[in-house]
Write a protein that holds these residues in place. Structure first.
Motif, PDB file in Angstrom:
ATOM      1  N   ARG A   5      61.903  41.720   6.096  1.00  7.43           N
ATOM      2  CA  ARG A   5      61.541  41.290   7.443  1.00  7.43           C
ATOM      3  C   ARG A   5      61.819  42.314   8.550  1.00  7.43           C
ATOM      4  O   ARG A   5      60.936  42.559   9.377  1.00  7.43           O
ATOM      5  N   PRO A   6      62.980  42.971   8.623  1.00  5.34           N
ATOM      6  CA  PRO A   6      63.193  43.944   9.708  1.00  5.34           C
ATOM      7  C   PRO A   6      62.198  45.111   9.652  1.00  5.34           C
ATOM      8  O   PRO A   6      61.722  45.568  10.698  1.00  5.34           O
ATOM      9  N   ASP A   7      61.875  45.588   8.449  1.00  5.89           N
ATOM     10  CA  ASP A   7      60.900  46.673   8.312  1.00  5.89           C
ATOM     11  C   ASP A   7      59.504  46.190   8.682  1.00  5.89           C
ATOM     12  O   ASP A   7      58.720  46.920   9.294  1.00  5.89           O
ATOM     13  N   TRP A   8      59.173  44.944   8.304  1.00  4.34           N
ATOM     14  CA  TRP A   8      57.891  44.353   8.675  1.00  4.34           C
ATOM     15  C   TRP A   8      57.759  44.285  10.183  1.00  4.34           C
ATOM     16  O   TRP A   8      56.733  44.649  10.746  1.00  4.34           O
ATOM     17  N   GLN A   9      58.816  43.832  10.857  1.00  2.00           N
ATOM     18  CA  GLN A   9      58.767  43.707  12.311  1.00  2.00           C
ATOM     19  C   GLN A   9      58.622  45.065  12.973  1.00  2.00           C
ATOM     20  O   GLN A   9      57.862  45.219  13.932  1.00  2.00           O
ATOM     21  N   ALA A  10      59.330  46.070  12.468  1.00  5.10           N
ATOM     22  CA  ALA A  10      59.221  47.421  13.037  1.00  5.10           C
ATOM     23  C   ALA A  10      57.791  47.942  12.898  1.00  5.10           C
ATOM     24  O   ALA A  10      57.252  48.554  13.832  1.00  5.10           O
ATOM     25  N   LEU A  11      57.163  47.691  11.745  1.00  8.52           N
ATOM     26  CA  LEU A  11      55.785  48.131  11.549  1.00  8.52           C
ATOM     27  C   LEU A  11      54.839  47.347  12.462  1.00  8.52           C
ATOM     28  O   LEU A  11      53.944  47.927  13.080  1.00  8.52           O
ATOM     29  N   ALA A  12      55.030  46.040  12.567  1.00 10.46           N
ATOM     30  CA  ALA A  12      54.199  45.227  13.468  1.00 10.46           C
ATOM     31  C   ALA A  12      54.299  45.757  14.894  1.00 10.46           C
ATOM     32  O   ALA A  12      53.283  45.886  15.595  1.00 10.46           O
ATOM     33  N   ASP A  13      55.505  46.097  15.319  1.00 12.34           N
ATOM     34  CA  ASP A  13      55.699  46.637  16.671  1.00 12.34           C
ATOM     35  C   ASP A  13      54.974  47.971  16.852  1.00 12.34           C
ATOM     36  O   ASP A  13      54.335  48.203  17.883  1.00 12.34           O
ATOM     37  N   ARG A  14      55.047  48.851  15.837  1.00 15.14           N
ATOM     38  CA  ARG A  14      54.350  50.153  15.911  1.00 15.14           C
ATOM     39  C   ARG A  14      52.841  49.956  15.979  1.00 15.14           C
ATOM     40  O   ARG A  14      52.148  50.618  16.757  1.00 15.14           O
ATOM     41  N   LEU A  15      52.315  49.054  15.152  1.00 16.54           N
ATOM     42  CA  LEU A  15      50.877  48.798  15.147  1.00 16.54           C
ATOM     43  C   LEU A  15      50.413  48.219  16.479  1.00 16.54           C
ATOM     44  O   LEU A  15      49.383  48.625  17.016  1.00 16.54           O
ATOM     45  N   GLN A  16      51.170  47.287  17.030  1.00 18.16           N
ATOM     46  CA  GLN A  16      50.808  46.706  18.321  1.00 18.16           C
ATOM     47  C   GLN A  16      50.872  47.753  19.422  1.00 18.16           C
ATOM     48  O   GLN A  16      49.974  47.816  20.270  1.00 18.16           O
ATOM     49  N   ALA A  17      51.891  48.599  19.416  1.00 15.73           N
ATOM     50  CA  ALA A  17      52.020  49.654  20.422  1.00 15.73           C
ATOM     51  C   ALA A  17      50.865  50.651  20.345  1.00 15.73           C
ATOM     52  O   ALA A  17      50.463  51.229  21.359  1.00 15.73           O
ATOM     53  N   ALA A  18      50.317  50.833  19.135  1.00 17.19           N
ATOM     54  CA  ALA A  18      49.198  51.768  18.939  1.00 17.19           C
ATOM     55  C   ALA A  18      47.857  51.120  19.280  1.00 17.19           C
ATOM     56  O   ALA A  18      46.814  51.765  19.160  1.00 17.19           O
ATOM     57  N   GLY A  19      47.864  49.852  19.673  1.00 11.90           N
ATOM     58  CA  GLY A  19      46.622  49.171  20.033  1.00 11.90           C
ATOM     59  C   GLY A  19      45.786  48.744  18.842  1.00 11.90           C
ATOM     60  O   GLY A  19      44.576  48.575  18.957  1.00 11.90           O
ATOM     61  N   THR A  20      46.420  48.535  17.706  1.00 12.89           N
ATOM     62  CA  THR A  20      45.707  48.126  16.494  1.00 12.89           C
ATOM     63  C   THR A  20      45.022  46.771  16.709  1.00 12.89           C
ATOM     64  O   THR A  20      45.631  45.841  17.239  1.00 12.89           O
ATOM     65  N   GLU A  21      43.774  46.686  16.283  1.00 14.47           N
ATOM     66  CA  GLU A  21      43.055  45.421  16.320  1.00 14.47           C
ATOM     67  C   GLU A  21      43.346  44.688  15.015  1.00 14.47           C
ATOM     68  O   GLU A  21      43.099  45.221  13.929  1.00 14.47           O
ATOM     69  N   PHE A  22      43.852  43.472  15.117  1.00 12.11           N
ATOM     70  CA  PHE A  22      44.240  42.716  13.937  1.00 12.11           C
ATOM     71  C   PHE A  22      43.134  41.775  13.495  1.00 12.11           C
ATOM     72  O   PHE A  22      42.497  41.116  14.311  1.00 12.11           O
ATOM     73  N   VAL A  23      42.916  41.709  12.193  1.00  9.10           N
ATOM     74  CA  VAL A  23      42.069  40.680  11.601  1.00  9.10           C
ATOM     75  C   VAL A  23      42.829  39.359  11.676  1.00  9.10           C
ATOM     76  O   VAL A  23      42.278  38.313  11.997  1.00  9.10           O
ATOM     77  N   LEU A  24      44.113  39.419  11.376  1.00 11.02           N
ATOM     78  CA  LEU A  24      45.030  38.294  11.472  1.00 11.02           C
ATOM     79  C   LEU A  24      46.300  38.832  12.120  1.00 11.02           C
ATOM     80  O   LEU A  24      46.997  39.650  11.514  1.00 11.02           O
ATOM     81  N   PRO A  25      46.583  38.435  13.363  1.00  6.89           N
ATOM     82  CA  PRO A  25      47.751  39.001  14.048  1.00  6.89           C
ATOM     83  C   PRO A  25      49.053  38.608  13.364  1.00  6.89           C
ATOM     84  O   PRO A  25      49.105  37.623  12.608  1.00  6.89           O
ATOM     85  N   PRO A  26      50.114  39.359  13.620  1.00  5.48           N
ATOM     86  CA  PRO A  26      51.409  39.059  13.018  1.00  5.48           C
ATOM     87  C   PRO A  26      51.805  37.604  13.266  1.00  5.48           C
ATOM     88  O   PRO A  26      51.759  37.120  14.401  1.00  5.48           O
ATOM     89  N   GLN A  27      52.169  36.925  12.173  1.00  4.24           N
ATOM     90  CA  GLN A  27      52.513  35.513  12.283  1.00  4.24           C
ATOM     91  C   GLN A  27      53.303  35.052  11.073  1.00  4.24           C
ATOM     92  O   GLN A  27      53.292  35.690  10.026  1.00  4.24           O
TER      93      GLN A  27
END
Length: 137
Positions: free
Chosen positions: A78-100
């Protein structure tokens, strides 16, 4: 038996791939030539070759959403998942299914997100509190 998973797939530009997989996703680059580059994809090897990305269709059911099939993915703590989600969001990644969160309070509780690389190759990343619970029924 100790092993590493390997997946080779196509991208249309290696510099763009390096920026996405290296800079955004945080994967360490390995060997390369003028036509391919390897990355350490969370302790597994992906080889990105110049060519036409594979065809996908949104036929996979995740809750009420249809996600691209086939897709590649990784399961992180989970902590690594959250760090990656944060990096992707900061990079403006368009999600098919947003982090949830899915399956809250149930066996298999997991955080998930789906997105595509710059070439349309779909990726799913799951997050578990403990990797020991991934296969619990």
């Amino acid at each position: 038996m100790k092993s590493l998973f390997h997946l080779a797939f196509n991208v249309t530009d290696l510099d763009t791939a390096r920026r996405f997989y290296g800079d955004v996703m945080g994967c360490r680059e390995g060997r390369s030539t003028d036509t391919w580059v390897d990355f350490d994809f969370f302790n597994h090897q992906i080889s990105l070759h110049l060519g036409t990305p594979f065809k996908t269709e949104r036929t996979g059911h995740v809750g009420d959403h249809l996600v691209p099939m086939p897709h590649l993915g990784v399961i992180l703590e989970r902590p690594d998942w959250q760090a990656l989600a944060d990096r992707l969001q900061a990079a403006g990644t368009e999600f098919v299914l947003p982090p949830q969160l899915r399956f809250a309070g149930q066996p298999g509780e997991q955080w998930t997100m789906f997105f595509c690389d710059p070439f349309g190759n779909p990726i799913e990343v799951k997050g578990f509190e403990s990797l020991d619970t991934v296969y619990q029924a």
